[in-house]
Scaffold this motif. Structure first.
Motif, short mmCIF file in Angstrom:
data_model
loop_
_atom_site.label_atom_id
_atom_site.label_comp_id
_atom_site.label_asym_id
_atom_site.label_seq_id
_atom_site.Cartn_x
_atom_site.Cartn_y
_atom_site.Cartn_z
N VAL A 77 0.86 -1.18 0.00
CA VAL A 77 0.00 0.00 0.00
C VAL A 77 0.90 1.23 0.00
N HIS A 78 0.80 2.01 -1.06
CA HIS A 78 1.61 3.22 -1.17
C HIS A 78 0.74 4.43 -0.93
N ALA A 79 1.00 5.12 0.17
CA ALA A 79 0.12 6.22 0.61
C ALA A 79 0.81 7.58 0.64
N VAL A 80 2.01 7.68 0.11
CA VAL A 80 2.75 8.94 0.17
C VAL A 80 2.11 9.97 -0.77
N GLY A 81 1.98 11.21 -0.30
CA GLY A 81 1.43 12.26 -1.15
C GLY A 81 1.62 13.63 -0.53
N TYR A 82 1.45 14.64 -1.37
CA TYR A 82 1.61 16.02 -0.93
C TYR A 82 0.58 16.88 -1.68
N VAL A 83 -0.12 17.76 -0.96
CA VAL A 83 -1.14 18.61 -1.55
C VAL A 83 -0.61 20.04 -1.66
N HIS A 84 -0.43 20.50 -2.89
CA HIS A 84 -0.09 21.91 -3.12
C HIS A 84 -1.38 22.68 -3.40
N GLN A 85 -1.49 23.85 -2.81
CA GLN A 85 -2.66 24.72 -2.97
C GLN A 85 -2.32 25.82 -3.96
N GLY A 86 -2.99 25.82 -5.15
CA GLY A 86 -2.74 26.91 -6.08
C GLY A 86 -3.12 26.58 -7.51
N THR A 87 -3.40 27.64 -8.28
CA THR A 87 -3.63 27.51 -9.71
C THR A 87 -2.28 27.33 -10.41
N ILE A 88 -2.29 27.19 -11.75
CA ILE A 88 -1.02 27.03 -12.46
C ILE A 88 -0.18 28.29 -12.36
N GLU A 89 -0.83 29.46 -12.24
CA GLU A 89 -0.08 30.71 -12.07
C GLU A 89 0.52 30.83 -10.68
N GLU A 90 -0.06 30.12 -9.74
CA GLU A 90 0.41 30.16 -8.36
C GLU A 90 1.33 28.99 -8.02
N CYS A 91 1.66 28.20 -9.04
CA CYS A 91 2.50 27.02 -8.84
C CYS A 91 3.87 27.29 -9.46
N SER A 92 4.85 27.50 -8.62
CA SER A 92 6.21 27.76 -9.10
C SER A 92 6.84 26.46 -9.61
N PRO A 93 7.92 26.54 -10.36
CA PRO A 93 8.63 25.32 -10.75
C PRO A 93 9.02 24.46 -9.55
N GLN A 94 9.37 25.13 -8.47
CA GLN A 94 9.75 24.37 -7.26
C GLN A 94 8.53 23.66 -6.66
N ASP A 95 7.39 24.35 -6.65
CA ASP A 95 6.15 23.72 -6.17
C ASP A 95 5.81 22.51 -7.03
N TRP A 96 5.91 22.68 -8.34
CA TRP A 96 5.59 21.60 -9.28
C TRP A 96 6.51 20.39 -9.05
N GLN A 97 7.80 20.64 -8.98
CA GLN A 97 8.75 19.55 -8.81
C GLN A 97 8.56 18.84 -7.48
N ARG A 98 8.27 19.62 -6.44
CA ARG A 98 8.04 18.98 -5.13
C ARG A 98 6.81 18.08 -5.18
N SER A 99 5.75 18.56 -5.81
CA SER A 99 4.52 17.77 -5.92
C SER A 99 4.77 16.47 -6.67
N GLN A 100 5.47 16.56 -7.80
CA GLN A 100 5.71 15.35 -8.59
C GLN A 100 6.67 14.40 -7.86
#
Length: 246
Positions: A77-100
């Protein structure tokens, strides 16, 4: 509680709290020998009746080193995850990479390490995805929807590759679930909504059932998919969402 998982070796990630923790406890209570890991090793070590470990699921080498200690795995069972709050304009490259990295790359790391321990005898893999994914878009969830959509795609691809070898791979897709991480997001949104009560009301109204899910609700769905009761389920998404996707 049934004993339908007796004799099974189960590995659960992100098991220190929330959905991962409720799942590890549910599998333990249904008779499985549970190996539970989390980035927060100190919190993980407080659990009883299971083997615990500190593990960073975003670290490929660490994950593969951890799984090298298993001769076999019956349930993953793989349950790891992270929720970023924001639209694409509010999502920095760092936010995107951290989420992925946290949500999708970790799934690749863990499944790639576990599958070789399942090929000789089959088994059940359950990923924790979300209805916020390729299933349904939600406001201010661009990175999260993309990452969880990737988890669903990975789940289906693994199911297709290994169905003939007796490995089943399914995803549980919760709606809004009352967990410690969710309560943290509520606190962050207090300013936007004007009060904590209004933030809670927003999320409650988003569920047609009128109430949030619990980690135990999701764990029950996972236990079903992990068991032989779900022998014909593979490549499926099971929406545990209080009616969001009706």
């Amino acid at each position: 509680m049934s004993n339908r998982l007796k004799g099974k070796v189960a590995v659960v990630t992100a098991a220190a709290q929330g959905i991962g923790n409720a799942t590890a406890r549910r599998l333990r209570d249904e008779g499985a020998q549970v190996f539970a890991s989390d980035l927060d090793g100190a919190l993980m070590a407080q659990e009883t009746g299971m083997d615990t470990a500190t593990l960073d699921a975003t670290d490929y080498d660490a994950v593969h080193g951890y799984f090298s200690g298993f001769e076999r795995v019956d349930i993953l069972v793989h349950a790891v995850g992270y929720v970023h709050q924001g639209t694409i304009e509010e999502c920095s490259p760092q936010d995107w990479q951290r989420s992925q990295s946290i949500t999708l790359d970790s799934a690749y790391n863990v499944l790639s390490a576990a599958v070789p321990r399942m090929r000789q005898h089959g088994g059940s893999i359950v990923t924790i995805a979300s209805v916020a994914s390729s299933i349904k878009g939600f406001p201010k969830r661009v990175a999260y929807c993309a990452a969880k959509g990737g988890v669903i795609g990975l789940t289906k691809a693994v199911a297709a590759d290994y169905v003939a070898e007796g490995i089943r791979c399914n995803a549980v897709c919760p709606g809004t679930v009352d967990t410690p991480s969710f309560r943290g997001r509520i606190a962050e949104l207090e300013a936007e909504f004007g009060s904590t009560e209004k933030a809670w009301d927003f999320f409650n109204r988003r569920q047609p059932s009128g109430k949030l899910g619990t980690a135990e609700d999701v764990a029950a769905a996972v236990a079903f998919l992990a068991s032989d009761d779900a022998a014909l389920f593979t490549g499926q998404t099971l929406q545990s969402d209080g009616g969001i996707t009706i």
